[in-house]
Design a protein around this motif. Structure first.
Motif, PDB file in Angstrom:
ATOM      1  N   SER A  73      -0.507  -3.675   3.897  1.00  0.00           N
ATOM      2  CA  SER A  73       0.165  -2.647   4.678  1.00  0.00           C
ATOM      3  C   SER A  73       1.601  -3.083   4.967  1.00  0.00           C
ATOM      4  O   SER A  73       1.871  -4.259   5.253  1.00  0.00           O
ATOM      5  N   ASP A 110      -0.325   5.959  -3.839  1.00  0.00           N
ATOM      6  CA  ASP A 110       0.093   4.585  -4.116  1.00  0.00           C
ATOM      7  C   ASP A 110      -0.725   3.943  -5.228  1.00  0.00           C
ATOM      8  O   ASP A 110      -0.437   2.816  -5.634  1.00  0.00           O
ATOM      9  N   SER A 167       0.843  -1.197   0.000  1.00  0.00           N
ATOM     10  CA  SER A 167       0.000   0.000   0.000  1.00  0.00           C
ATOM     11  C   SER A 167       0.885   1.258   0.000  1.00  0.00           C
ATOM     12  O   SER A 167       1.628   1.494  -0.939  1.00  0.00           O
ATOM     13  N   GLN A 168       0.828   2.079   1.037  1.00  0.00           N
ATOM     14  CA  GLN A 168       1.453   3.402   0.962  1.00  0.00           C
ATOM     15  C   GLN A 168       2.971   3.397   0.862  1.00  0.00           C
ATOM     16  O   GLN A 168       3.552   4.182   0.128  1.00  0.00           O
ATOM     17  N   ASP A 197      -9.085   0.222  -2.589  1.00  0.00           N
ATOM     18  CA  ASP A 197      -9.344   0.801  -1.273  1.00  0.00           C
ATOM     19  C   ASP A 197     -10.828   1.062  -0.990  1.00  0.00           C
ATOM     20  O   ASP A 197     -11.442   1.939  -1.601  1.00  0.00           O
ATOM     21  N   GLN A 219       4.961  -0.386  -4.805  1.00  0.00           N
ATOM     22  CA  GLN A 219       3.596   0.091  -4.697  1.00  0.00           C
ATOM     23  C   GLN A 219       2.732  -0.533  -5.786  1.00  0.00           C
ATOM     24  O   GLN A 219       3.213  -1.123  -6.738  1.00  0.00           O
ATOM     25  N   HIS A 227      -5.124   8.472  -4.567  1.00  0.00           N
ATOM     26  CA  HIS A 227      -4.117   8.428  -3.532  1.00  0.00           C
ATOM     27  C   HIS A 227      -2.810   8.021  -4.217  1.00  0.00           C
ATOM     28  O   HIS A 227      -2.829   7.295  -5.223  1.00  0.00           O
TER      29      HIS A 227
END
Length: 300
Positions: free
Chosen positions: A262, A65, A11-12, A202, A20, A63
């Motif tokens: 994550s 990512d 993710s981020q 997401d 990513q 977002h």
């Protein structure tokens, strides 16, 4: 060829083992790039995917990512002078972000990149091979999931064709016209269910998730958190491994691909698999790894 090429799975924050997000769906003559995060252009090189393979780009939301790789990919499309049109779908509210990424630096535009922003639930494109639809998800920013559905068709049966004396070019004519020389297509064929694919990033659990997943042959879905962090998942607009698996179980998904992990879990693929199985999903299951290739299951 129908397969998913995984470019990145975290993710981020990227890790040493995971880039990513980024995914390419090869579907016959189409190549659809989903959510190109930072580094996607380089991951495409490692995966053996050329920008010439791309026909569409689908962004779920803006977002970083899921979209920061757009700038590099779009400039590479122009640098390599891709000769065919490429259509970009993204949430309409994110048009300013798309424009900034498309024109992040100076370059010479040579390609035909067509923007078709998503303004609501429903069909985005219909071709002879599939219909592409979108559905609004539940995330802090506007986000859409995508579903590709092939129309049902018919499978020709050689023994029945031979019994009715249909051969050579007449087979193609029979398929196109539905009947030939008194022989109906239904007499020499059987139903062939179309294949389907869904891409859900997401989101919290919401009504659109099971609609997108219903009966899918291949479902790619985020499982950012493990079940013990369900509260965090809900707060930040994400799913857990168990929640994603329950969706797939109840929707009758044939092959489930979990991704978008994550960085907090480092490398724990076995934990995501264990929780998905504990939730009752018994179909084919893949915990995605970077540069993995996942074939669309054979027809039912």
């Amino acid at each position: 060829m129908r397969e998913l090429v995984v470019l990145g799975t975290v993710s981020q924050v990227p890790t040493r083992q995971r880039n990513q997000n980024g995914y390419v769906l090869r579907w016959d003559s189409e190549g659809i790039l989903f959510d190109p995060g930072e580094g996607s252009q380089r991951q495409m090189l490692h995966a053996g995917v050329s920008v010439h393979d791309l026909t569409r780009i689908c962004v779920t939301h803006f977002h970083g990512d899921h979209s920061l790789g757009l700038a590099g990919v779009i400039q590479r499309i122009n640098l390599d002078r891709v000769p065919h049109p490429i259509t970009a779908h993204y949430p309409a509210s994110g048009r300013p972000f798309f424009d900034r990424l498309r024109y992040a630096t100076a370059y010479h535009e040579t390609a035909d990149l067509r923007e078709e922003p998503v303004t609501g639930d429903g069909p985005l494109a219909t071709t002879p091979a599939f219909t592409l639809t979108a559905a609004r998800l539940s995330h802090p920013v506007e986000s859409y999931g995508y579903r590709l559905t092939e129309p049902d068709g018919r499978r020709l049966l050689p023994d029945r064709l031979a019994a009715h004396g249909v051969s050579g070019p007449d087979i193609g004519r029979l398929q196109r016209e539905g009947a030939l020389y008194g022989v109906a297509l239904a007499e020499v064929s059987e139903p062939r269910p179309g294949q389907s694919f869904a891409f859900i990033m997401d989101t919290r659990l919401c009504p659109a998730v099971p609609v997108l997943a219903a009966g899918c042959d291949l479902l790619v879905i985020e499982s950012t958190f493990l079940d013990e962090d369900a509260r965090l998942a809900a707060d930040y607009g994400h799913l857990t491994a168990g929640q994603a698996a329950v969706v797939a179980r109840d929707a009758g998904v044939r092959h489930l691909v979990l991704t978008h992990f994550s960085q907090r879990y480092s490398e724990q693929p076995e934990a995501f698999e264990r929780q998905a199985r504990a939730a009752g999903f018994t179909g084919e299951l893949t915990v995605a790894q970077d540069l993995m290739r996942v074939p669309v299951p054979k027809r039912r």
